[in-house]
Design a protein around this motif. Structure first.
Motif, PDB file in Angstrom:
ATOM      1  N   ASP A  16       0.618  -1.191  -0.457  1.00 31.55           N
ATOM      2  CA  ASP A  16       0.477   0.229  -0.187  1.00 31.55           C
ATOM      3  C   ASP A  16       0.931   0.729  -0.457  1.00 31.55           C
ATOM      4  O   ASP A  16       0.263   2.311  -0.561  1.00 31.55           O
ATOM      5  CB  ASP A  16      -0.817  -0.146   0.946  1.00 31.55           C
ATOM      6  N   ARG A  17       2.052   1.358   0.646  1.00 32.15           N
ATOM      7  CA  ARG A  17       2.604   2.499   1.470  1.00 32.15           C
ATOM      8  C   ARG A  17       3.680   2.301  -0.484  1.00 32.15           C
ATOM      9  O   ARG A  17       3.304   3.487  -0.913  1.00 32.15           O
ATOM     10  CB  ARG A  17       3.926   2.182   2.441  1.00 32.15           C
ATOM     11  N   ALA A  18       4.091   1.806  -1.405  1.00 31.49           N
ATOM     12  CA  ALA A  18       4.197   1.595  -2.577  1.00 31.49           C
ATOM     13  C   ALA A  18       3.112   2.065  -3.463  1.00 31.49           C
ATOM     14  O   ALA A  18       3.457   2.940  -3.815  1.00 31.49           O
ATOM     15  CB  ALA A  18       5.245   0.017  -2.920  1.00 31.49           C
ATOM     16  N   LEU A  30      -2.010   3.730 -12.218  1.00 32.31           N
ATOM     17  CA  LEU A  30      -2.871   2.234 -11.385  1.00 32.31           C
ATOM     18  C   LEU A  30      -3.148   1.892 -12.243  1.00 32.31           C
ATOM     19  O   LEU A  30      -4.601   2.142 -12.296  1.00 32.31           O
ATOM     20  CB  LEU A  30      -3.238   2.752  -9.768  1.00 32.31           C
ATOM     21  N   ASP A  31      -2.659   0.715 -12.661  1.00 37.44           N
ATOM     22  CA  ASP A  31      -3.139  -0.131 -13.990  1.00 37.44           C
ATOM     23  C   ASP A  31      -4.342  -1.363 -13.237  1.00 37.44           C
ATOM     24  O   ASP A  31      -5.584  -1.026 -13.743  1.00 37.44           O
ATOM     25  CB  ASP A  31      -2.386  -0.739 -14.716  1.00 37.44           C
ATOM     26  N   HIS A  32      -4.192  -1.629 -12.447  1.00 38.94           N
ATOM     27  CA  HIS A  32      -4.877  -1.759 -11.565  1.00 38.94           C
ATOM     28  C   HIS A  32      -4.259  -2.858  -9.686  1.00 38.94           C
ATOM     29  O   HIS A  32      -3.174  -2.902 -10.088  1.00 38.94           O
ATOM     30  CB  HIS A  32      -4.879  -3.969 -12.348  1.00 38.94           C
ATOM     31  N   HIS A  33      -4.795  -3.005  -9.301  1.00 39.57           N
ATOM     32  CA  HIS A  33      -4.607  -3.965  -8.026  1.00 39.57           C
ATOM     33  C   HIS A  33      -5.726  -5.111  -7.245  1.00 39.57           C
ATOM     34  O   HIS A  33      -6.625  -4.738  -7.355  1.00 39.57           O
ATOM     35  CB  HIS A  33      -4.973  -2.788  -6.921  1.00 39.57           C
ATOM     36  N   THR A  34      -4.916  -6.513  -7.378  1.00 39.31           N
ATOM     37  CA  THR A  34      -5.916  -7.005  -7.502  1.00 39.31           C
ATOM     38  C   THR A  34      -4.790  -7.645  -5.661  1.00 39.31           C
ATOM     39  O   THR A  34      -4.263  -8.122  -5.618  1.00 39.31           O
ATOM     40  CB  THR A  34      -5.030  -8.539  -8.251  1.00 39.31           C
ATOM     41  N   VAL A  35      -6.044  -8.010  -5.148  1.00 36.75           N
ATOM     42  CA  VAL A  35      -5.882  -8.658  -3.805  1.00 36.75           C
ATOM     43  C   VAL A  35      -7.076  -9.522  -4.099  1.00 36.75           C
ATOM     44  O   VAL A  35      -7.922 -10.042  -4.119  1.00 36.75           O
ATOM     45  CB  VAL A  35      -5.809  -8.243  -2.685  1.00 36.75           C
ATOM     46  N   GLY A  56       3.877  -6.558  -5.434  1.00 31.61           N
ATOM     47  CA  GLY A  56       2.970  -7.956  -4.767  1.00 31.61           C
ATOM     48  C   GLY A  56       3.739  -8.729  -3.769  1.00 31.61           C
ATOM     49  O   GLY A  56       4.754  -8.571  -3.375  1.00 31.61           O
ATOM     50  N   THR A  57       2.889  -9.954  -3.735  1.00 31.93           N
ATOM     51  CA  THR A  57       3.205 -11.094  -2.829  1.00 31.93           C
ATOM     52  C   THR A  57       4.092 -11.877  -3.732  1.00 31.93           C
ATOM     53  O   THR A  57       3.292 -13.379  -3.120  1.00 31.93           O
ATOM     54  CB  THR A  57       2.184 -11.670  -1.597  1.00 31.93           C
ATOM     55  N   LEU A  58       3.758 -11.942  -5.316  1.00 33.04           N
ATOM     56  CA  LEU A  58       4.031 -13.592  -5.261  1.00 33.04           C
ATOM     57  C   LEU A  58       5.210 -14.161  -5.590  1.00 33.04           C
ATOM     58  O   LEU A  58       6.240 -13.133  -4.992  1.00 33.04           O
ATOM     59  CB  LEU A  58       3.920 -13.494  -6.925  1.00 33.04           C
ATOM     60  N   PRO A  59       5.998 -15.185  -5.768  1.00 41.79           N
ATOM     61  CA  PRO A  59       6.986 -15.850  -5.110  1.00 41.79           C
ATOM     62  C   PRO A  59       8.353 -15.012  -5.712  1.00 41.79           C
ATOM     63  O   PRO A  59       9.334 -14.521  -5.027  1.00 41.79           O
ATOM     64  CB  PRO A  59       7.035 -17.088  -6.205  1.00 41.79           C
TER      65      PRO A  59
END
Length: 142
Positions: A16-18, A30-35, A56-59
């Motif tokens: 979120d800070r980034a 911001l093109d997209h934000h997927t949660v 994000g949090t992908l590997p």
């Protein structure tokens, strides 16, 4: 065959800070934000660019330590105007340095909150010859 660089993963500690930094202070779209239960991913694109950044949090994102990406480079037509815009939005920037008087030899830099560093290069020719022509930008959303 064309090989286009379209996404660069930027390792950050706080998504979120980034997003707030790159969208609100640097001015990326911001093109997209997927949660969802499997991941969090946000893609942001600099105005006029065909390449985006992803946080994000992908590997692949988790494999890098936040703040360890250095040497990313943005190109602008006017370094003084770009620096002024960032400083006005609260982004600390280095002073402008002209390493070479030829077009392309002027730079300044900044860091994101994690310490990932960016160089901003002035190429005055971009004012007349952008990489993505203005009429094509609607196709890319920017």
């Amino acid at each position: 065959m064309d090989w286009t660089l379209e996404v660069v993963i930027v390792p950050v500690s706080d998504i979120d800070r980034a997003i707030a930094f790159y969208r609100d202070q640097v001015g990326f779209a911001l093109d997209h934000h997927t949660v969802n239960e499997h991941m969090t991913v946000a893609q942001l694109t600099p105005p006029g660019s065909g390449c985006s950044i992803v946080v994000g949090t992908l590997p692949a994102q988790n494999a890098m330590t936040p703040g360890t990406l250095h040497g990313l480079q943005l190109v602008v037509a006017d370094a003084a105007a770009a620096r002024r815009e960032l400083v006005d939005r609260g982004v600390p920037c280095s002073e402008i340095t002209a390493f070479d008087e030829r077009d392309g030899g002027t730079f300044f830099g900044f860091q994101d909150p994690d310490g990932n560093s960016w160089a901003v290069q002035q190429i005055r020719a971009r004012a007349e010859r952008p990489l993505i022509p203005l009429e094509a930008r609607a196709t890319f959303g920017g």
